[in-house]
Every structure is written in C-alpha cells, then in structure tokens.
Design a protein around this motif. Structure first.
Motif, PDB file in Angstrom:
ATOM      1  N   ARG A  67       0.837  -1.209   0.000  1.00  0.00           N
ATOM      2  CA  ARG A  67       0.000   0.000   0.000  1.00  0.00           C
ATOM      3  C   ARG A  67       0.865   1.250   0.000  1.00  0.00           C
ATOM      4  N   LEU A 108      -4.753  -4.480  -0.795  1.00  0.00           N
ATOM      5  CA  LEU A 108      -4.740  -5.945  -0.772  1.00  0.00           C
ATOM      6  C   LEU A 108      -5.653  -6.475   0.325  1.00  0.00           C
ATOM      7  N   VAL A 159      -5.860  -7.985  -5.206  1.00  0.00           N
ATOM      8  CA  VAL A 159      -5.351  -6.622  -5.301  1.00  0.00           C
ATOM      9  C   VAL A 159      -6.374  -5.740  -6.003  1.00  0.00           C
ATOM     10  N   PRO A 192      -4.141  -2.458  -8.726  1.00  0.00           N
ATOM     11  CA  PRO A 192      -2.702  -2.765  -8.693  1.00  0.00           C
ATOM     12  C   PRO A 192      -1.878  -1.654  -9.325  1.00  0.00           C
TER      13      PRO A 192
END
Length: 820
Positions: free
Chosen positions: A176, A183, A214, A217
């Motif tokens: 993050r 996630l 995710v 992403p």
C-alpha cells in the motif's frame, strides 16, 4: 383431530430426539491425544511437531503451562521465500521481518501467541518492580487457537495454521505504501505448506502460502505479476530457542560504529542512566579464556548462496572472508570463516548465516540484516541480501569509462575484473552490517579506512587515458580492525572505554544520521566520495569525466547492442562527479565533529576553515560552467538513435528526460547536472548555517558571498554552442533560489538575503542589452519572471521547468542504514 394430535406428538418426539442427539454431540469427548497423532508424521526438535501431508495440517506440541500460563518462549521472525522482485516495494526474496520474543500462553481452553515487550524492564528490581515494568507497556497478542488435544503429561497440541497464515510480514501495508494497490487476503488461496515444515533441536521452520486479491494494482505489480489482481507469497516463520544466560551483553559506545539495541531499565540506580544501548554482536567464546589469542567454541560461519553464479560466487566468498583478518587481530583464531552453502541446505534455515543472491527487475540496494535477541543484543542469525544487478551496473559504468572492448582482456582495465573487485567490497560491506557494524562514511577520507563506507574506484590518469589497477582496496581497513576489536575482543569496561577513546582520536567516524541528507553539517560524511581533499578529488573526477566523455561512443557498447543503449550508459559517465559534488558542498558551512562522550577531548565541533570553504565553493562553481557541461557534437548524433519493440524498465527510468520528442535533449542533461550542484550547495540547512557563520566570524564565508560567487559565474557571457547550456544553468539557478523562498526551511534572514540578491539580479536581467537576440530575450524573460510573484508561483507549482535527474544510488529506499 386425532390425526393432528398424532402428528404433533411425532413432531415433538422428533425434536426431542434431535435435541438429545445435539446435546450428546456437544458433550462428546474430543479426540484423544493418541488418536489425534495416530496418522501424523512426528518430527522431534525444539518442539514436537506433527505433520499430515494429505490433510495439509501441522500441529505443534507445547509444554504444560507454568504458573503464569506461559508454555514456552522463543525468538520468532518471518522471512520471504518469494519476493516481488522490485526495488520499489522492498519485498525481496530472503528478506527478514521483525524479530520478537514470542510467548505461547494458555488461557482457558485456548492458546494465545503474544509478542512480549522486553525493551522496558526492571532487571535488578524486586518481583513487584519487574511486574510493574512489564505491565506498564503494551504487548501484542497476535493469534489465538483452540487446544486440539492434551497429552498425558499436560502438554497440548495446537493447530498453528492461523498463526502462520496471517500477514505477519506486513505485505499488505508495504505494498500500500509503495502505491501498488489495496490488498485483502483470499482465504481459499491461503494455506500452510506442510512439506516445508522442519524441526531441529534449536529451531522450527514453517511456511505458509499467502495469496492476496489486489484492488487497483500499481505499475510494479502490473509489470511483474502474471496476474496483478492476485499475488502470492511464501512466508517463512522461524521459531528459535532462546539463547542461554551465558552471553555477556556489551554496553554500546557511540564512538565505535556498533549497531545497538535500546532498552529502558526502570531498576537502574538514580545515578545511572535508565535508557541504555546494547551493542549487537555474535557470541564468541574462547576455548581458553585466559589466553590473549585462542580458538573459539563455536566460530561465526557465513555461507554464500549457491544461486550466485561463478565467477561471482568465488568473489563473494573472498570478499566476505576478509573479516577473518580483523577477528584474528582481535585475538580469535579461526573464529570466522566463509563457505559456499552446502547443496540441499535451505538458505532460510535459522541455523545458517547466509549471503543471499537476490534478483530484481531493476537494480536496488543490498542489505545486511541480523536476527537479534532483543533482551541482550546477541545476534543469533546473520542474513545478507545482495542485489544481482549491481555487478551489471558496475560493468556498464566501467565499459563507459574505458570501452567495452576491454571486457574479457583480463588486464587491470578489464571491466569484468574491476566489477569483481567491487563486488568483493560489497560482500564484505554487507556482512559487516550482519555482524554488528554501522556505516562509516568518513572512511573514504582516511585512505580507504573501512569497507563500511560506500566506495568509488580510484582511477588514475596516465598518458591521457584512465587506469584502474588500484580501483578498489583489498582487505580490512584500519577502522574495520578497530571496530571488530572493540565489539568482540575480551575486555573489561575500562579497557573498552580506553579503546573507544583511542579510536576516536585516530580515526574519523560518521554514520548515516550525519551523512545522508544533502544539507548535513558534518563535513566529512558523504556517500560514494573519495580522498582526503574533497576539492582536489572533485577536480580529478572532472578530468576523468572529460576524458571519458571525449571518447564516449560506440566503443562503450558490447558488440550487437542497440545504439540507443548509449543513452543509458551515458548517464553515469556524464554525472560521474555527482557524489563528489555532494562531498565538496558539505565543506561549505560545514563542521567537523564526532560522537563524543564527556572527557574524551572531542566534545566541541569546529567549523571548516574559511579558506577550505572558499576553495570548495570555487570547485562547485566550476561544475556549472557551460564548457564543463557541453557534449561533443559527434556523440549527439549517436544519442539520437532510437529503439523499437517493447520498453525495458531498467532503461526507461535511467536515461535523461527531454523536451525534444524522441531524440536526445542535451539541454536536459545540462539541467540535471546543474541541479545536482545547486541542490547540494543551496540546501536550506546550509544556507542558514552560512548566515549564522557570518554573525559569529566576520572572516567566515557567508551567504551573500556565496550567492555572488555563483551568480557572477553563472551569468557570465557565453557565446556559440556554449550559450544554450549557459542559459539552461542560468534558469535553473534563478528558479532554484526563487523556489527556496516558497518553502519553510529558511530563516527570515536567509530569505531576506536571497530575496535581495534576486531583486538585484532581476533588475539587471530586465535591462539586458546582450548583442545576441536570443540571449537578450532570455535575460529579459527571466528577469521579469523573478519579480512577478504570480507568474513565478505558477511556474514553480506546475514544475514546468523540472528535469528529473536519473537515479545514481541503487533504486528503491532513499535512506538505507544497513545496506549499500
């Protein structure tokens, strides 16, 4: 009616029967210990462990609880079996997570796992004092599980799956922060790997496969992951027996370069410090404690990862082995050695200190890590992560300096031989961290006194060419011998204090906190610099740079390479002086100081002599002159070459940006080089020190003199092909100074002095009568911008004139205290 009654009675009977069955099920005895383990494979070791490969289950057997409910205590840490392969995320294969004292405690029918907090304690206090210190500071309960079965001796079986499958390594938060998305664990794809379970007398090794979904992403995951919406990691958990009480902690001394563990002891006497630091080190016990020199009961052994290919593997062994010299001088015979990891041995096994070979998509830092008992500072495992792309980057630089045709010749100028010499240094450096040492960024100013500095090659100029026969030092330096002697030699406290004082008198020591920030006051702490006279070394490196640039071209490329690759190979050559610029800038407004303790004679910081500061300023100004920044004409034609096909991220982020479309923009290279000097010299902290220096000593170099020296040189007339590089530097200088006034780092006096100089410069530029029409227009435009606050704010806010400088240090974390 009778029919309804019959049906009701039947229903009631059925409900009662079901209820009785449920009650019987609820009161049925749980499976016995013998039945539970009957079909499982037993592994004996630190704790008995039972593995069912078919069911995917791992149970561990915990001893009966003590009076406080604690069943056992171990040192616990995680490590990544599989990493992202990205410098940006930092989640590397073999990376070690945080180390904790883990206690398993029984509470009712459950077992909880909790991380204790030994940083706060009352070692010498009564039972009540110890309890008060322990209970005053929060711990962390990280898992709870049911007792599966109880053995006849009162020990219990627990299913450890929930402990292993949580995100103990902090993967979610790390990705993050790196901007790689949000996630969440996927339960069906997260499980314990029973095939990885291993039990040894002093450690348990367990693994789990963690899979995360995710959302959004980021670019790294999109580039690397096969499916960036789902990413999986194999996470190792090591449980290590607590070391026995035979280890003797060593009190940290700030003059010695040791890594420390901080503890607070509330039972300390009123005339003693409550907060103390313990030096981190391995346990070494002499077989003959009375001998000045002796063999040891158990040597320190580091193993080189078999994944490292030859000839790199041999170079890693050779470099890491240098530390044996220092241990021998400290009185330990054969106490340290380096070997190749035996075939089939798991490099993550806590029993082995390993130099791991780590691959990434782009080059990044190498690390030296340790697993340390937080109670005492004892190192129980060393782990080094060496980035595999470092040697390839070194090859690229050396081929750019002397030519790719020298590769494979075997001589002193063979880029491969020089790169191998460099990686021997890197191996020694990272092992140094793993055995307990900080950086010493002043070593390069004292005849290469330590492998714990960041080394650059010493390049000689001979007959108009470059020579590398003494590029890197071999073996330990004077600082390394001193640091190991203080950290490991058998000695009482008085002797240790005397050694530390003697070392501080003879050798400079500057660690990360006084070296990494561009505006640092410490004059002798810099990264990737060289020489006892930084100004003379800058002059030397500018000559090296010019020789290399004048011959730079197709010879810098291996046969068959795309000519477009010259753009990437140009960057470290064109900016070859960048780190020496930082070192010279630190002399301006700089101070000389150490890490003294009262009574050692080095308590007071002293300013760098004014004559040295003025020489440094002159050296920096020289790097801004257009003749120093211009590129030869034939090279510009080669740099215009293009490349087809998919992009290479290593290439794309390591070339100069530009404003001329696809072709190479020499002006952007000029701006990047100028920014290096301007950013270092005009760091707000340095500017404020220059103002204060003038107050304290009228003969000192002050801010006004510094500004005048820079602007008079930068705005000197330039003609012909040098006029455009000069204009680029002029704009960068003016906008850099104006940008300082928009920040919060300057004192009021500093801001006033800079504003006054900019006002005067603006008036002069607006009145420009330069004969060249382009120069005249540029002068008047820049002069007008400097006094138009709204327009200036728009330009600076929009970063319209920003030119990103390609990375020099390894890509990734900016501050890396245990790496290189």
């Amino acid at each position: 009616m009778a029919l309804n009654i019959g049906r009701t009675a039947t229903a009631i009977a059925l409900v009662l029967a079901l209820g009785c069955g449920t009650a019987m099920a609820q009161t049925a005895s749980p499976p016995s210990y013998a039945d539970t383990i009957a079909s499982m494979a037993r592994q004996d070791g630190l704790l008995p462990m039972f593995v069912d490969q078919a069911a995917g289950k791992v149970l561990i057997q915990l001893p009966p609880p003590a009076s406080d409910g604690v069943m056992t205590r171990v040192i616990h840490h995680t490590a990544l079996r599989t990493g992202v392969g990205s410098a940006v995320t930092g989640l590397d294969r073999a990376q070690i997570g945080s180390t904790n004292i883990l206690a398993f405690r029984r509470i009712g029918k459950r077992v909880v796992a909790e991380f204790e907090n030994p940083r706060y304690r009352a070692l010498a206090g009564s039972i009540e004092e110890q309890a008060a210190a322990r209970d005053a500071f929060v711990g962390s309960t990280v898992w709870a599980g049911d007792v599966v079965a109880t053995a006849p001796d009162g020990s219990v079986l627990v299913d450890i799956a929930g402990f292993l499958t949580r995100d103990a390594h902090g993967i979610v938060e790390t990705l993050r922060r790196a901007g790689q998305g949000t996630l969440r664990p996927v339960a069906d794809l997260t499980l314990v790997d029973p095939a990885a379970a291993r039990s040894f007398p002093d450690n348990l090794e367990l693994e789990a496969r963690l899979t995360f979904a995710v959302e959004g992403p980021g670019p790294v995951l999109n580039q690397i992951a096969p499916d960036s919406r789902l990413v999986s990691f194999d996470v190792r958990h090591s449980f290590i027996r607590l070391p026995d009480a035979g280890y003797q902690p060593r009190r940290f001394d700030p003059r010695t370069g040791a890594i420390s563990t901080v503890v607070t002891d509330f039972s300390a006497a009123l005339d003693a410090p409550m907060v103390t630091r313990l030096a981190n080190r391995f346990r070494l016990v002499k077989t003959d404690p009375t001998a000045g020199r002796s063999t040891v009961v158990e040597p320190i052994v580091f193993y080189v990862d078999r994944a490292a290919p030859e000839p790199i593997r041999t170079a890693l062994v050779e470099g890491a082995q240098w530390w044996a010299q220092a241990f021998d001088k400290a009185g330990y015979i054969d106490a340290y050695r380096v070997e190749v990891l035996p075939e089939g041995v798991d490099p993550l096994d806590a029993r082995y200190n390993v130099i791991n070979w780590v691959n990434r998509a782009t080059r990044s830092w190498s690390y030296g890590q340790s697993v340390v008992d937080p109670r005492t500072g004892e190192i129980v495992k060393g782990s080094v992560l060496l980035g595999s792309l470092r040697i390839r980057q070194d090859m690229l630089i050396f081929e750019g300096l002397v030519g790719a045709d020298q590769t494979g010749t075997g001589g002193p100028n063979d880029p491969q031989e020089v790169a191998l010499a460099r990686i021997r240094q890197l191996s020694a450096h990272e092992v140094g961290h793993a055995i307990g040492l900080l950086h010493n960024f002043a070593a390069s100013t004292q005849d290469r006194a330590s492998v714990m500095d960041y080394p650059v090659p010493q390049i000689a100029i001979r007959e108009g060419g470059l020579a590398f026969e003494d590029a890197y030092a071999v073996g330990m330096g004077a600082w390394d011998d001193f640091a190991i002697d203080w950290l490991y030699a058998d000695a009482d406290q008085a002797t240790l204090d005397a050694k530390a004082e003697a070392g501080a008198q003879q050798l400079r020591f500057v660690s990360d906190g006084d070296a990494r920030v561009g505006g640092d006051a410490q004059a002798w702490g810099s990264l990737w610099d060289n020489g006892a006279d930084p100004v003379a070394e800058l002059d030397h490196l500018t000559q090296v740079r010019r020789i290399a640039l004048d011959r730079f071209g197709l010879a810098a490329l291996p046969d068959g390479s795309a000519v477009n690759d010259l753009r990437r190979r140009l960057v470290p050559i064109y900016l070859y002086h960048r780190y020496q610029v930082d070192a010279v800038a630190k002399l301006v407004g700089g101070l000389d100081y150490g890490y003294p303790v009262k009574g050692d004679g080095r308590e007071t910081a002293t300013p760098v002599p004014a004559v040295t500061q003025r020489a440094a300023l002159a050296g920096l100004v020289a790097t801004l002159r257009p003749e120093a920044l211009d590129l030869p004409e034939p090279l510009l034609g080669l740099l215009a070459a293009q490349q087809s096909g998919d992009g290479d991220p290593q290439h794309d982020i390591e070339v100069f940006a530009g404003r001329q479309g696809q072709v190479f923009d020499p002006g952007s290279a000029v701006e990047a080089a100028a920014d290096i000097t301007l950013t270092a010299l005009f760091a707000p902290q340095r500017i404020n020190r220059l103002v204060d220096a003038g107050r304290r000593d009228p003969a000192a170099l002050g801010l006004g003199e510094t500004l005048d020296a820079v602007t008079s040189a930068v705005f000197a007339p330039a003609t012909g092909r040098l006029a455009e590089p000069a204009r680029r530097v002029q704009a960068r200088t003016a906008l850099t100074l104006a940008g300082l006034l928009r920040g919060n780092g300057l004192s009021g006096t500093s801001a006033a002095v800079i504003d006054g100089r900019l006002q005067a410069l603006s008036a002069r530029l607006k009145a420009s009568t330069a004969a060249d029409a382009v120069q005249r227009a540029h002068d008047r435009w820049l002069g007008a911008v400097l006094t138009d606050r709204e327009r200036l704010d728009q330009l600076l806010t929009a970063d319209r004139f920003e030119t990103p400088t390609p990375p020099g240090s390894p890509i990734g974390a900016e501050a890396c205290w245990h790496c290189e």
